[in-house]
Design an enzyme around this catalytic site. Structure first.
Site, PDB file in Angstrom:
ATOM      1  CG  LEU A  22      -1.852  -1.108   1.512  1.00 25.50           C
ATOM      2  CD1 LEU A  22      -1.178  -2.177   2.374  1.00 25.50           C
ATOM      3  CD2 LEU A  22      -3.103  -0.608   2.235  1.00 25.50           C
ATOM      4  CG  ASP A  23       1.124   5.845  -1.751  1.00 25.87           C
ATOM      5  OD1 ASP A  23       2.263   5.998  -1.271  1.00 25.87           O
ATOM      6  OD2 ASP A  23       0.466   6.777  -2.239  1.00 25.87           O
TER       7      ASP A  23
END
Length: 304
Positions: free
Chosen positions: A162-163
């Site tokens: 995930l960012d």
């Protein structure tokens, strides 16, 4: 008997995200509805090919077989098909042996209003309107790209990437960067490194993943979670402290300082990667299954 879905990870998955339905969707959009209905019924015993999120869903459901004592994951197939045309989807689920027992066939209507009814924590779709509705209402959701060619998932671990900003965290810091530049962003993050970053839509999802990891034992958990972000020192310190304050364990974190995320993702081999910018998620989708997390409708980041 009533079932409590509030204590487990509930994934709402559109049929186009789970299976390859692009040919069928083209018929639906470009031909009379009767043609689409006839096509689906005529082909209801022709099993659908795997879609972008299929490896992720298959792996998450596997967690239920690896952990004894309680169910960890529930998957709800959500489709704009009618129950009649949706029979092909159900047949394909059975064909692949997916433990999916709940479904919602909305007969052409938006799926998003039903997310709360099913207690969905993560919603994956290829329909922008449904995903935008979910994001605007605080649900973790992503618009999926087409699946990468020749992708080989890690079969030993369940890897997710995930960012950070505007995904796990709110868009507050990213907005400072966009409006005031890198120097102002770094100064803000340094001055506030002991203040937790406000949560974004994916924070609850990440907390649930962390809870699942702890049930297995962090070292033995088949679930591996990584952050892949453009942040670098000193802005990475606030990220680490924020997650620590919430008791969230990360297996890996990559603070790239603006470097391309592609090579790291190719090495990590996640089953899914979530990012808020097409600039990152688009190229990543050529190597690993990826989804773009839209900004809320009223966000200043939507202004170009």
């Amino acid at each position: 008997m009533a079932v409590d879905l509030s204590k487990i990870l509930v994934v709402g998955i559109s049929s186009r995200a789970l299976f390859d339905l692009e040919e069928e969707n083209a018929i639906f959009e470009n031909e009379p509805l009767e043609s689409y209905i006839k096509y689906q019924i005529d082909h209801e015993n022709v099993f659908l090919k795997k879609g972008t999120a299929f490896p992720l869903i298959e792996a998450l459901l596997k967690l239920n077989t690896l952990y004894e004592g309680e169910k960890l994951v529930e998957v709800i197939v959500m489709s704009r098909n009618s129950p009649d045309t949706g029979l092909r989807i159900l047949n394909s689920i059975k064909h692949y042996g997916l433990d999916i027992t709940r479904s919602a066939f909305a007969g052409g209507e938006l799926l998003s209003p039903y997310l709360d009814a099913f207690k969905v924590n993560l919603f994956l779709s290829k329909d922008e309107d449904d995903v935008q509705y979910a994001i605007d209402n605080g649900v973790a959701a992503a618009l999926l790209y087409d699946p990468p060619k020749d992708y080989e998932p890690d079969t030993e671990h369940i890897r997710l990437a995930l960012d950070a900003d505007a995904v796990i965290f709110s868009e507050e810091s990213e907005q400072i960067y966009k409006e005031q530049g890198l120097e102002a962003f770094l100064r803000h993050e340094t001055e506030n490194e002991d203040e937790p970053i406000p949560p974004g839509n994916f924070m609850t999802f990440l907390e649930i993943l962390s809870t699942i990891q702890k049930k297995f034992g962090v070292e033995k958990s088949p679930l591996k979670v990584a952050i892949v972000t453009a942040r670098s020192y000193p802005a990475n310190i606030r990220v680490i402290k924020t997650l620590r304050s919430k008791g969230i364990y990360l297996n890996e974190a990559f603070f790239l300082g603006g470097l391309s995320k592609d090579e790291v993702l190719k090495a990590f081999r996640p089953l899914i990667f979530f990012d808020d910018q097409d600039l990152h998620a688009g190229p990543a989708s050529q190597h690993v299954p990826s989804g773009r997390v839209p900004y809320k409708s009223g966000s200043k980041l939507n202004q170009k």
